[in-house]
Motif scaffolding. Sequence first.
Motif, mmCIF file in Angstrom:
data_model
loop_
_atom_site.group_PDB
_atom_site.id
_atom_site.type_symbol
_atom_site.label_atom_id
_atom_site.label_comp_id
_atom_site.label_asym_id
_atom_site.label_seq_id
_atom_site.Cartn_x
_atom_site.Cartn_y
_atom_site.Cartn_z
ATOM 1 N N SER A 264 -81.524 -1.194 -71.709
ATOM 2 C CA SER A 264 -82.791 -0.737 -72.288
ATOM 3 C C SER A 264 -83.780 -0.349 -71.200
ATOM 4 O O SER A 264 -84.488 0.659 -71.303
ATOM 5 N N LEU A 265 -83.839 -1.156 -70.141
ATOM 6 C CA LEU A 265 -84.747 -0.849 -69.034
ATOM 7 C C LEU A 265 -84.351 0.456 -68.347
ATOM 8 O O LEU A 265 -85.216 1.268 -67.979
ATOM 9 N N LEU A 266 -83.049 0.675 -68.176
ATOM 10 C CA LEU A 266 -82.583 1.927 -67.571
ATOM 11 C C LEU A 266 -82.980 3.125 -68.418
ATOM 12 O O LEU A 266 -83.417 4.160 -67.894
ATOM 13 N N GLN A 267 -82.827 3.007 -69.723
ATOM 14 C CA GLN A 267 -83.187 4.109 -70.610
ATOM 15 C C GLN A 267 -84.683 4.399 -70.547
ATOM 16 O O GLN A 267 -85.108 5.565 -70.496
ATOM 17 N N THR A 268 -85.491 3.337 -70.524
ATOM 18 C CA THR A 268 -86.939 3.509 -70.436
ATOM 19 C C THR A 268 -87.335 4.215 -69.149
ATOM 20 O O THR A 268 -88.137 5.160 -69.158
ATOM 21 N N GLU A 269 -86.740 3.796 -68.037
ATOM 22 C CA GLU A 269 -87.110 4.389 -66.753
ATOM 23 C C GLU A 269 -86.595 5.812 -66.619
ATOM 24 O O GLU A 269 -87.238 6.660 -65.991
ATOM 25 N N ASN A 270 -85.441 6.116 -67.208
ATOM 26 C CA ASN A 270 -84.953 7.496 -67.174
ATOM 27 C C ASN A 270 -85.834 8.421 -67.997
ATOM 28 O O ASN A 270 -86.041 9.586 -67.629
ATOM 29 N N LEU A 271 -86.361 7.923 -69.108
ATOM 30 C CA LEU A 271 -87.306 8.721 -69.898
ATOM 31 C C LEU A 271 -88.564 9.023 -69.087
ATOM 32 O O LEU A 271 -89.200 10.067 -69.278
ATOM 33 N N ALA A 272 -88.902 8.118 -68.167
ATOM 34 C CA ALA A 272 -90.067 8.323 -67.297
ATOM 35 C C ALA A 272 -89.703 9.078 -66.024
ATOM 36 O O ALA A 272 -90.528 9.187 -65.114
ATOM 37 N N ARG A 273 -88.462 9.606 -65.961
ATOM 38 C CA ARG A 273 -87.998 10.353 -64.780
ATOM 39 C C ARG A 273 -88.054 9.504 -63.516
ATOM 40 O O ARG A 273 -88.354 10.002 -62.420
ATOM 41 N N ALA A 274 -87.791 8.207 -63.670
ATOM 42 C CA ALA A 274 -87.769 7.265 -62.545
ATOM 43 C C ALA A 274 -89.089 7.226 -61.792
ATOM 44 O O ALA A 274 -89.119 6.926 -60.586
ATOM 45 N N LYS A 275 -90.176 7.494 -62.482
ATOM 46 C CA LYS A 275 -91.500 7.537 -61.847
ATOM 47 C C LYS A 275 -91.846 6.229 -61.153
ATOM 48 O O LYS A 275 -92.405 6.226 -60.051
ATOM 49 N N HIS A 276 -91.520 5.125 -61.788
ATOM 50 C CA HIS A 276 -91.874 3.821 -61.220
ATOM 51 C C HIS A 276 -90.872 3.396 -60.150
ATOM 52 O O HIS A 276 -91.246 2.846 -59.120
ATOM 53 N N LEU A 277 -89.597 3.678 -60.387
ATOM 54 C CA LEU A 277 -88.560 3.287 -59.436
ATOM 55 C C LEU A 277 -88.743 3.987 -58.090
ATOM 56 O O LEU A 277 -88.411 3.428 -57.041
ATOM 57 N N LYS A 278 -89.286 5.196 -58.119
ATOM 58 C CA LYS A 278 -89.517 5.939 -56.880
ATOM 59 C C LYS A 278 -90.504 5.214 -55.970
ATOM 60 O O LYS A 278 -90.518 5.449 -54.750
ATOM 61 N N ARG A 279 -91.331 4.363 -56.539
ATOM 62 C CA ARG A 279 -92.311 3.629 -55.734
ATOM 63 C C ARG A 279 -91.728 2.372 -55.102
ATOM 64 O O ARG A 279 -92.372 1.732 -54.278
ATOM 65 N N SER A 280 -90.505 2.025 -55.489
ATOM 66 C CA SER A 280 -89.927 0.774 -55.010
ATOM 67 C C SER A 280 -89.467 0.895 -53.560
ATOM 68 O O SER A 280 -88.811 1.865 -53.182
ATOM 69 N N THR A 281 -89.805 -0.111 -52.785
ATOM 70 C CA THR A 281 -89.332 -0.173 -51.396
ATOM 71 C C THR A 281 -88.089 -1.055 -51.281
ATOM 72 O O THR A 281 -87.538 -1.209 -50.189
ATOM 73 N N LYS A 282 -87.650 -1.634 -52.403
ATOM 74 C CA LYS A 282 -86.559 -2.604 -52.369
ATOM 75 C C LYS A 282 -85.246 -2.063 -52.913
ATOM 76 O O LYS A 282 -84.174 -2.403 -52.412
ATOM 77 N N VAL A 283 -85.303 -1.246 -53.957
ATOM 78 C CA VAL A 283 -84.091 -0.900 -54.708
ATOM 79 C C VAL A 283 -83.075 -0.141 -53.864
ATOM 80 O O VAL A 283 -81.874 -0.424 -53.911
ATOM 81 N N LYS A 284 -83.526 0.831 -53.076
ATOM 82 C CA LYS A 284 -82.579 1.614 -52.274
ATOM 83 C C LYS A 284 -81.819 0.737 -51.289
ATOM 84 O O LYS A 284 -80.620 0.920 -51.081
ATOM 85 N N SER A 285 -82.511 -0.216 -50.673
ATOM 86 C CA SER A 285 -81.842 -1.086 -49.701
ATOM 87 C C SER A 285 -80.830 -2.002 -50.370
ATOM 88 O O SER A 285 -79.865 -2.435 -49.742
ATOM 89 N N MET A 286 -81.015 -2.296 -51.662
ATOM 90 C CA MET A 286 -80.047 -3.126 -52.381
ATOM 91 C C MET A 286 -78.713 -2.393 -52.542
ATOM 92 O O MET A 286 -77.657 -3.020 -52.557
ATOM 93 N N HIS A 287 -78.763 -1.067 -52.683
ATOM 94 C CA HIS A 287 -77.566 -0.314 -53.034
ATOM 95 C C HIS A 287 -76.671 0.004 -51.843
ATOM 96 O O HIS A 287 -75.463 0.166 -52.005
ATOM 97 N N SER A 288 -77.241 0.099 -50.651
ATOM 98 C CA SER A 288 -76.433 0.493 -49.490
ATOM 99 C C SER A 288 -75.244 -0.427 -49.229
ATOM 100 O O SER A 288 -74.114 0.056 -49.075
ATOM 101 N N PRO A 289 -75.406 -1.758 -49.180
ATOM 102 C CA PRO A 289 -74.240 -2.627 -48.945
ATOM 103 C C PRO A 289 -73.207 -2.525 -50.063
ATOM 104 O O PRO A 289 -72.003 -2.630 -49.810
ATOM 105 N N PHE A 290 -73.674 -2.309 -51.294
ATOM 106 C CA PHE A 290 -72.759 -2.210 -52.425
ATOM 107 C C PHE A 290 -71.903 -0.949 -52.313
ATOM 108 O O PHE A 290 -70.689 -0.979 -52.538
ATOM 109 N N VAL A 291 -72.518 0.168 -51.943
ATOM 110 C CA VAL A 291 -71.775 1.419 -51.772
ATOM 111 C C VAL A 291 -70.751 1.267 -50.660
ATOM 112 O O VAL A 291 -69.602 1.720 -50.782
ATOM 113 N N GLU A 292 -71.139 0.614 -49.575
ATOM 114 C CA GLU A 292 -70.206 0.413 -48.465
ATOM 115 C C GLU A 292 -69.039 -0.481 -48.872
ATOM 116 O O GLU A 292 -67.904 -0.287 -48.406
#
Length: 235
Positions: A112-140
Motif C-alpha cells: 500500500s505504501l509503495l502504491q501511494t508513493e508511486n502515485l506521488a511520483r516518488a516525490k517524498h522518496l527522492k528526499r531520502s538520504t537513506k534509501v539509496k544506500s540501503m539498496h546498494s549492498p542488496f544489489v551486490e
Amino acid sequence: MAKAKRTLKWQRDPEGMRLRILEAAKQEFSAHGLAGARVDRIAAKAGANKRMLYYHVGNKDELYLAVLEGAYDKIRSEERGLDLEHLDPPEAIRRLIEFTWNYFLRNPEFLSLLQTENLARAKHLKRSTKVKSMHSPFVEMIRTVVLRGVDSGDFQVAVDPVQLYISIAGLCFFYLSNSATLSVIFGRDLLAKDAKDERLSHMVGLVLAALTGRSTALFEIAKAPKSRSAVAQTV
C-alpha cells in the motif's frame, strides 16, 4: 495527574514513543494514503498527542517519509539475513523469490505504501538520504549470486541484478495488488492457499528457466509435486 503521568512516561521512554508513533503512522498511511491520513488518528493510536508526535518525528510529510524509510529498512534487513552467498546459485534465487513473495503476503501495508508513493511520483522518496544506500549492498548480493551461477555453469548469462530483482518483485507485486480484479476476471480465488502455492511455484519455475535455459516445468514440478500430472499434460 493523568496528564503528568503520560508526560513522565514519554520522557522515560522517548524511543518507545517514537516507535509507537511510526507503527501507528504506517497503519494509517497504508489504510488511507497520504492525503487521507490524519495526524490526530495517528497520535491517538500511538497513545500520544500532536505535540509529542511533532517533537519525535516532525510534521505529516516528515512522518510519512520516516515510515517509508522504515519500511524499506525492514525488508532490506530481512533480505540480508537470507544468507544467499552460501547457497548454490539456483537455490539462492529460489529462496529470494520465496522470501519476496512471503514478505509481501505478510506485509500488505508495504504494498500500500509503495502504491501511494508511486502515485506521488516518488516525490517524498527522492528526499531520502537513506534509501539509496540501503539498496546498494542488496544489489551486490544478487550480482554475486548471478556471477557464481555463470561460473558454475548453472546460469546461461550474467543478467543485470537490478532487472532480475525488479522482475521478481513485479511477478509478486502485480499478482497481489490486483488479486481482487483478477479473481473476478478469471473466476478464481487467487488468494486461496492452493492458488498462492501455485503462483509461487510458477514464479520460481519462470525465473529459474530464464536463468538456466531449462524447462520451466522442471522447476515447477520440483516445487509442486501435486501438480505433476497437470504439468505433464501441458508440456
